[in-house]
Design an enzyme around this catalytic site. Structure first.
Site, mmCIF file in Angstrom:
data_model
loop_
_atom_site.group_PDB
_atom_site.id
_atom_site.type_symbol
_atom_site.label_atom_id
_atom_site.label_comp_id
_atom_site.label_asym_id
_atom_site.label_seq_id
_atom_site.Cartn_x
_atom_site.Cartn_y
_atom_site.Cartn_z
ATOM 1 C CD GLU A 61 118.651 -10.303 73.496
ATOM 2 O OE1 GLU A 61 118.456 -9.975 74.675
ATOM 3 O OE2 GLU A 61 117.957 -11.146 72.896
ATOM 4 C CG ASP A 65 124.044 -6.871 77.098
ATOM 5 O OD1 ASP A 65 123.434 -5.818 77.314
ATOM 6 O OD2 ASP A 65 124.615 -7.520 77.993
ATOM 7 C CD GLU A 137 120.861 -5.514 74.363
ATOM 8 O OE1 GLU A 137 121.177 -4.878 75.378
ATOM 9 O OE2 GLU A 137 120.288 -6.625 74.408
#
Length: 245
Positions: A61, A65, A137
């Site tokens: 994640e 991002d 993400e």
């Protein structure tokens, strides 16, 4: 085989089949399927399994991002050559914010693929917005590690970029940017702004601006600065164009 192990094995088999169908759906086959499964593995699932069959998706994640911000930034930079840094930042923020990521995740039924612990499952984690945004993400991070930036770009070209082109995020743009976006979407031509008049004393100046499309006047606007006058002209042009649609 103890019942618990049998149940877990059956659970794993079910999800492996689901991931296979998912890859067919998006037209991408992971070289390392463990990365794909990890992207959909919530920490609650890992915490309930002593042997940790998979790592959770938190590190992916983090990576996803950054990859998402980079690719969306590049797309906006290329698509809107006249948009200011501030407007680009505002538009990017709207695209990568939680509600938008949840929308993208739901479009591909990400929630049905998430590996959750029992407690998280019972409290509706599968539909929780923050969880779905994190999974999206994490998937981008996994896709980047497995296949590189080009494949990520291709995926976003199918799922995210069309929504930008459809005007789904126009509400965060200023009037000039909205007008530019609308004209580019329709492929109508070039927009030009002209200051037609400056009037009043230096301490209370008023500017009148006109916006044209292919030399045809679309709107007039006035303001205390050239920028404000152009914004008002763009607002009038937008109103006229939307009435014609």
């Amino acid at each position: 085989m103890p019942y618990r192990k049998y149940r877990e094995k059956k659970y794993e088999t079910k999800y492996r089949e689901a991931f296979k169908l998912f890859q067919e759906k998006i037209g991408i086959t992971f070289t390392d399927e463990k990365l794909l499964i990890q992207a959909f593995t919530h920490s609650s699932y890992v915490n309930e399994h002593r042997k940790k069959p998979h790592e959770d998706n938190e590190r992916l994640e983090f990576l996803g991002d950054a990859v998402l911000e980079l690719t969306v930034s590049q797309y906006l930079f290329q698509k809107y050559p006249t948009m200011s840094e501030g407007e680009l930042t505002k538009l990017r923020a709207a695209i990568v914010c939680e509600p938008s990521l949840v929308r993208f995740a739901n479009e591909l039924s990400f929630g049905s693929l998430v590996l959750l612990g029992k407690g998280e499952e019972m409290t509706g984690g599968r539909e929780r917005p923050a969880l779905l945004a994190d999974v999206f993400e994490a998937f981008i991070g996994a896709l980047y590690l497995d296949q590189g930036l080009e494949t990520v770009w291709g995926f976003l070209k199918e799922i995210v970029y069309p929504k930008i082109n459809e005007g789904a995020f126009s509400h965060v743009m200023d009037y000039k940017s909205q007008l530019q976006e609308l004209i580019q979407r329709d492929g109508s031509g070039n927009i030009e702004y002209q200051i037609l008049q400056e009037k009043g004393p230096a301490h209370n100046r008023e500017f009148v601006s006109r916006v044209t499309l292919n030399n045809v006047a679309l709107g007039l606007g006035s303001g205390k600065s050239k920028k404000e006058a152009e914004q008002q002209a763009a607002a009038e042009a937008l109103k006229k164009l939307k009435e014609q649609l």
